[in-house]
Design a protein around this motif. Structure first.
Motif, mmCIF file in Angstrom:
data_model
loop_
_atom_site.group_PDB
_atom_site.id
_atom_site.type_symbol
_atom_site.label_atom_id
_atom_site.label_comp_id
_atom_site.label_asym_id
_atom_site.label_seq_id
_atom_site.Cartn_x
_atom_site.Cartn_y
_atom_site.Cartn_z
ATOM 1 N N SER A 1 77.571 -35.037 1.114
ATOM 2 C CA SER A 1 78.478 -34.823 -0.017
ATOM 3 C C SER A 1 79.908 -35.196 0.371
ATOM 4 O O SER A 1 80.648 -35.793 -0.427
ATOM 5 C CB SER A 1 78.412 -33.363 -0.486
ATOM 6 N N SER B 1 71.832 -36.191 3.605
ATOM 7 C CA SER B 1 71.613 -34.911 2.939
ATOM 8 C C SER B 1 72.667 -33.902 3.377
ATOM 9 O O SER B 1 73.395 -34.133 4.354
ATOM 10 C CB SER B 1 70.214 -34.355 3.262
ATOM 11 N N GLY B 2 72.740 -32.799 2.649
ATOM 12 C CA GLY B 2 73.583 -31.679 3.037
ATOM 13 C C GLY B 2 75.066 -31.914 2.879
ATOM 14 O O GLY B 2 75.528 -32.847 2.216
ATOM 15 N N ASN B 3 75.844 -31.030 3.522
ATOM 16 C CA ASN B 3 77.293 -31.063 3.335
ATOM 17 C C ASN B 3 77.925 -32.320 3.931
ATOM 18 O O ASN B 3 78.954 -32.773 3.446
ATOM 19 C CB ASN B 3 77.923 -29.793 3.918
ATOM 20 N N GLU C 1 73.392 -36.080 -5.847
ATOM 21 C CA GLU C 1 73.539 -34.914 -4.986
ATOM 22 C C GLU C 1 73.964 -33.671 -5.756
ATOM 23 O O GLU C 1 73.627 -32.553 -5.372
ATOM 24 C CB GLU C 1 74.546 -35.212 -3.871
ATOM 25 N N GLN D 1 74.273 -23.460 -3.319
ATOM 26 C CA GLN D 1 74.073 -24.710 -2.591
ATOM 27 C C GLN D 1 72.865 -24.576 -1.669
ATOM 28 O O GLN D 1 72.580 -23.506 -1.143
ATOM 29 C CB GLN D 1 75.336 -25.052 -1.792
ATOM 30 N N GLU E 1 71.941 -25.166 1.291
ATOM 31 C CA GLU E 1 71.958 -24.701 2.676
ATOM 32 C C GLU E 1 72.046 -23.177 2.775
ATOM 33 O O GLU E 1 71.935 -22.615 3.869
ATOM 34 C CB GLU E 1 73.095 -25.372 3.435
ATOM 35 N N GLN F 1 71.635 -30.817 -4.546
ATOM 36 C CA GLN F 1 72.209 -29.840 -3.622
ATOM 37 C C GLN F 1 72.510 -28.493 -4.261
ATOM 38 O O GLN F 1 72.791 -27.531 -3.540
ATOM 39 C CB GLN F 1 73.505 -30.388 -3.012
#
Length: 301
Positions: free
Chosen positions: A168, A163-165, A201, A212, A214, A205
């Protein structure tokens, strides 16, 4: 970076490019604002020169951005000393820092999945392209290089996050790598696996308003720039990109038009810094030349 960015950089940057390349050639590496000179150019990949043991210094070093800094000058002047140093440094890295056979993406300092992905698709693939005609890149060492490239792909495929950056970055790296270097037996599977997760994603995301998940202006830009490499690589290779990627990327610019400060900078929200928006929207204008609003925010109108 594009071929043009290597061949014809901004004239105002040429002095900096040579200065950095010469510093690296002399064995001085600088990460996180801290420089250290390794005796005889022999790098200790686990050494940390920061006063407080800041771990990011070692992680940043392992990305091998400094190799690309030499290649940029090599493209400009053809000085084989830079190519020879590239071979020496990368050869040392391959010998000294063995790729883990098992373990999750956060394990080891030199082969964390985030740094592995960044090293692979932002620097190594580009650098090898520019070195192909150099006598420093012998047939024997080319085998070493491609063996290591395979290890990078295998490491990401087996040890990525979810997950998350980080995710990606890892999946974009694997997709672009498999597309640009399709010579391995696993390349087709890597590409299919990564494409499916990139498409997933893009929806998971990015919220409907373009932000995004986050909720950090820093990670937002990072993820957007990461995903934007997919359609650019597809265009380079003559391949159709994932169907949803252009719409999602365009949507990711929307929040920044709403939150830009009167002084033209983007505020630092959560884990981020304040930075000018013109370069950000200039990149968007390159990908979406029809967007006149991007042109205004980029200072082009």
């Amino acid at each position: 970076a594009t071929k043009e960015e290597y061949r014809s950089p901004d004239p105002s940057q040429r002095g900096r490019i040579k200065s950095v390349a010469d510093r690296v050639l002399a064995g001085t590496m600088q990460e996180c604002g801290v420089a250290h000179t390794f005796a005889a150019g022999k790098i200790d990949w686990q050494f940390n020169p920061t006063w407080n043991g800041y771990r990011e210094w070692v992680w940043h070093l392992s990305v091998l951005r400094f190799l690309d800094e030499m290649i940029r000058q090599y493209v400009l002047d053809g000085n084989e000393a830079y190519a020879q140093a590239w071979v020496r440094y990368f050869g040392d890295f391959v010998r000294d820092e063995l790729c883990p056979v098992k373990g999750g993406g956060g394990e080891t300092s030199s082969w964390r999945s985030l740094e592995t992905a960044t090293r692979l698709y932002q620097y190594l693939i580009n650098d090898v392209y520019w070195l192909l005609k150099s006598p420093a890149l012998t047939d024997d060492f080319l085998v070493t290089v491609f063996s290591s490239l395979w290890e990078h792909g295998d490491r990401i495929r087996r040890g990525h996050s979810w997950s998350g950056n980080w995710f990606s970055n890892e999946m974009t790296a694997l997709y672009c790598f498999a597309l640009q270097v399709p010579y391995f037996a696993e390349s087709d599977e890597w590409r299919a696996y990564a494409q499916a997760r990139v498409e997933q994603e893009l929806e998971q995301q990015v919220y409907p308003d373009g932000q995004q998940v986050e909720l950090s202006t820093g990670y937002h830009v990072s993820v957007m720039h990461t995903f934007s490499r997919v359609p650019r690589t597809c265009a380079l290779m003559g391949v159709r990109p994932p169907d949803n990627i252009h719409a999602v990327l365009a949507r990711m610019y929307e929040p920044y038009m709403a939150i830009m400060r009167p002084d033209g900078r983007i505020p630092a929200l959560n884990d981020a810094t304040i930075w000018p928006s013109r370069a950000f929207f200039g990149r968007g204008l390159r990908d979406f030349p029809e967007r006149t609003d991007f042109a205004w925010f980029a200072g082009k109108e």
